[in-house]
Design a protein around this motif. Structure first.
Motif, PDB file in Angstrom:
ATOM      1  N   VAL A 109      63.748 -23.234  39.480  1.00 22.30           N
ATOM      2  CA  VAL A 109      62.142 -23.598  39.109  1.00 22.30           C
ATOM      3  C   VAL A 109      61.506 -23.640  40.539  1.00 22.30           C
ATOM      4  O   VAL A 109      61.128 -24.731  40.918  1.00 22.30           O
ATOM      5  CB  VAL A 109      61.771 -24.614  38.193  1.00 22.30           C
ATOM      6  N   LEU A 110      60.355 -23.041  40.998  1.00 21.71           N
ATOM      7  CA  LEU A 110      59.806 -22.879  42.485  1.00 21.71           C
ATOM      8  C   LEU A 110      58.247 -23.803  41.931  1.00 21.71           C
ATOM      9  O   LEU A 110      57.897 -24.954  42.476  1.00 21.71           O
ATOM     10  CB  LEU A 110      59.398 -21.625  42.939  1.00 21.71           C
ATOM     11  N   TRP A 111      57.512 -23.676  40.742  1.00 23.65           N
ATOM     12  CA  TRP A 111      56.122 -23.979  40.110  1.00 23.65           C
ATOM     13  C   TRP A 111      56.331 -24.631  39.652  1.00 23.65           C
ATOM     14  O   TRP A 111      57.036 -24.111  38.087  1.00 23.65           O
ATOM     15  CB  TRP A 111      55.098 -22.673  41.022  1.00 23.65           C
ATOM     16  N   THR A 112      55.154 -25.458  38.560  1.00 26.20           N
ATOM     17  CA  THR A 112      54.872 -26.185  37.834  1.00 26.20           C
ATOM     18  C   THR A 112      53.816 -26.375  36.974  1.00 26.20           C
ATOM     19  O   THR A 112      52.496 -26.258  37.920  1.00 26.20           O
ATOM     20  CB  THR A 112      55.185 -27.108  37.682  1.00 26.20           C
ATOM     21  N   ILE A 113      53.661 -25.282  35.370  1.00 29.70           N
ATOM     22  CA  ILE A 113      51.282 -25.404  35.957  1.00 29.70           C
ATOM     23  C   ILE A 113      51.884 -27.109  34.481  1.00 29.70           C
ATOM     24  O   ILE A 113      52.600 -27.174  33.680  1.00 29.70           O
ATOM     25  CB  ILE A 113      51.250 -23.744  34.825  1.00 29.70           C
ATOM     26  N   ALA A 114      50.625 -27.750  34.866  1.00 28.30           N
ATOM     27  CA  ALA A 114      50.432 -28.849  34.711  1.00 28.30           C
ATOM     28  C   ALA A 114      49.115 -28.793  34.200  1.00 28.30           C
ATOM     29  O   ALA A 114      47.948 -28.526  34.272  1.00 28.30           O
ATOM     30  CB  ALA A 114      50.642 -30.034  35.886  1.00 28.30           C
ATOM     31  N   LEU A 115      49.135 -30.308  32.811  1.00 27.60           N
ATOM     32  CA  LEU A 115      47.800 -30.472  32.415  1.00 27.60           C
ATOM     33  C   LEU A 115      47.933 -31.850  31.934  1.00 27.60           C
ATOM     34  O   LEU A 115      48.182 -32.627  31.838  1.00 27.60           O
ATOM     35  CB  LEU A 115      47.563 -30.305  30.829  1.00 27.60           C
ATOM     36  N   ASN A 116      46.788 -32.272  32.700  1.00 27.42           N
ATOM     37  CA  ASN A 116      47.113 -34.381  32.681  1.00 27.42           C
ATOM     38  C   ASN A 116      45.528 -34.055  31.237  1.00 27.42           C
ATOM     39  O   ASN A 116      44.383 -33.943  31.668  1.00 27.42           O
ATOM     40  CB  ASN A 116      45.583 -34.407  34.175  1.00 27.42           C
ATOM     41  N   ALA A 117      46.379 -34.301  30.756  1.00 26.47           N
ATOM     42  CA  ALA A 117      45.729 -34.711  28.849  1.00 26.47           C
ATOM     43  C   ALA A 117      46.097 -36.171  28.546  1.00 26.47           C
ATOM     44  O   ALA A 117      46.677 -36.818  27.435  1.00 26.47           O
ATOM     45  CB  ALA A 117      46.553 -33.734  28.250  1.00 26.47           C
ATOM     46  N   PRO A 118      45.384 -37.310  29.229  1.00 23.35           N
ATOM     47  CA  PRO A 118      45.190 -38.589  28.601  1.00 23.35           C
ATOM     48  C   PRO A 118      45.193 -39.179  27.430  1.00 23.35           C
ATOM     49  O   PRO A 118      44.394 -38.239  26.760  1.00 23.35           O
ATOM     50  CB  PRO A 118      44.317 -39.780  29.351  1.00 23.35           C
ATOM     51  N   GLY A 127      55.301 -13.610  32.599  1.00 24.88           N
ATOM     52  CA  GLY A 127      56.713 -12.109  31.697  1.00 24.88           C
ATOM     53  C   GLY A 127      58.225 -12.481  32.809  1.00 24.88           C
ATOM     54  O   GLY A 127      58.388 -13.717  32.165  1.00 24.88           O
ATOM     55  N   LYS A 128      58.488 -11.793  33.618  1.00 20.44           N
ATOM     56  CA  LYS A 128      59.359 -12.476  34.022  1.00 20.44           C
ATOM     57  C   LYS A 128      59.590 -13.492  34.822  1.00 20.44           C
ATOM     58  O   LYS A 128      60.923 -13.761  35.460  1.00 20.44           O
ATOM     59  CB  LYS A 128      60.262 -11.363  34.503  1.00 20.44           C
ATOM     60  N   ASN A 129      58.577 -13.543  35.519  1.00 23.58           N
ATOM     61  CA  ASN A 129      58.927 -15.159  36.018  1.00 23.58           C
ATOM     62  C   ASN A 129      58.416 -15.976  35.197  1.00 23.58           C
ATOM     63  O   ASN A 129      58.439 -17.440  36.113  1.00 23.58           O
ATOM     64  CB  ASN A 129      57.523 -15.332  36.926  1.00 23.58           C
ATOM     65  N   GLN A 130      58.889 -16.038  34.197  1.00 21.14           N
ATOM     66  CA  GLN A 130      58.412 -17.855  33.117  1.00 21.14           C
ATOM     67  C   GLN A 130      59.488 -17.767  33.664  1.00 21.14           C
ATOM     68  O   GLN A 130      59.750 -19.710  33.471  1.00 21.14           O
ATOM     69  CB  GLN A 130      58.777 -17.417  31.363  1.00 21.14           C
ATOM     70  N   ARG A 131      61.061 -17.947  34.398  1.00 18.71           N
ATOM     71  CA  ARG A 131      61.683 -18.758  34.500  1.00 18.71           C
ATOM     72  C   ARG A 131      62.427 -19.473  35.682  1.00 18.71           C
ATOM     73  O   ARG A 131      62.996 -20.480  35.892  1.00 18.71           O
ATOM     74  CB  ARG A 131      63.490 -17.565  34.064  1.00 18.71           C
ATOM     75  N   ARG A 132      60.620 -19.111  36.916  1.00 13.41           N
ATOM     76  CA  ARG A 132      60.536 -20.049  37.955  1.00 13.41           C
ATOM     77  C   ARG A 132      59.697 -20.456  37.948  1.00 13.41           C
ATOM     78  O   ARG A 132      59.182 -21.481  38.625  1.00 13.41           O
ATOM     79  CB  ARG A 132      60.271 -18.733  38.771  1.00 13.41           C
ATOM     80  N   VAL A 133      59.049 -21.159  36.871  1.00 15.08           N
ATOM     81  CA  VAL A 133      57.760 -21.801  36.123  1.00 15.08           C
ATOM     82  C   VAL A 133      57.541 -22.471  35.002  1.00 15.08           C
ATOM     83  O   VAL A 133      57.985 -21.943  34.517  1.00 15.08           O
ATOM     84  CB  VAL A 133      56.426 -20.938  36.162  1.00 15.08           C
TER      85      VAL A 133
END
Length: 164
Positions: A56-65, A87-93
């Motif tokens: 996994v190369l990247w992470t989408i993060a939400l700051n939700a206190p 799509g096909k990039n889900q496994r890398r994120v």
């Protein structure tokens, strides 16, 4: 003159690009536009105890206190849709949420991050460095366009990683 010809060609080949570069910089001829949709994070923010899944190369993060209500709830709902749109990039994120326990699918929960804005989405690299920031909007259509921009940025980053 003929015996100095290689030297003059060498100086010409080195000097012309330097002069053109200096001219372009001094007259501010460089483009001012950016190709990314998100805003680069001004200060260096690295998430401590960052644990990344191999591959996994990247992470989408939400700051939700906990105190963040309306924008965070909307962003939480959109987070899984954004991941599906990869799509096909889900496994890398990966997906991550800061400040809340969130047990849905492949979302990883982390402690609250005081140095990140509540309700914003962030792109984080595999070492835990926060790179891009995406602010939420009250307008649903504008928020959708920001998410599309984030997907575009993420796909570019994934393509760059594949080529290197």
């Amino acid at each position: 003159m003929m015996k100095n010809k290689p030297m003059w060609l060498f100086l010409l080949c080195c000097g012309v690009p330097l002069i053109l570069a200096y001219t372009a910089l001094s007259f501010n001829w460089l483009p001012q536009s950016a190709t990314n949709s998100g805003k680069f994070v001004d200060e260096e923010v690295t998430i401590s105890d960052w644990q990344q899944t191999p591959g996994v190369l990247w992470t989408i993060a939400l700051n939700a206190p906990v105190h963040c209500q309306a924008p965070c709830e909307r962003q939480l709902n959109d987070l899984s849709n954004i991941h599906t749109a990869l799509g096909k990039n889900q496994r890398r994120v990966n997906l991550a949420v800061f400040g809340r326990e969130f047990k849905v699918g492949n979302v990883v929960s982390y402690p609250n991050q005081q140095n990140l804005e509540p309700g914003n989405l962030y792109l984080i690299d595999h070492r835990g460095l926060v790179v891009l920031e995406y602010q939420p909007s009250l307008d649903v259509q504008e928020n959708r366009m920001r998410h599309k921009g984030m997907l575009k940025d993420l796909k570019k980053l994934l393509n760059y990683a594949r080529s290197s």
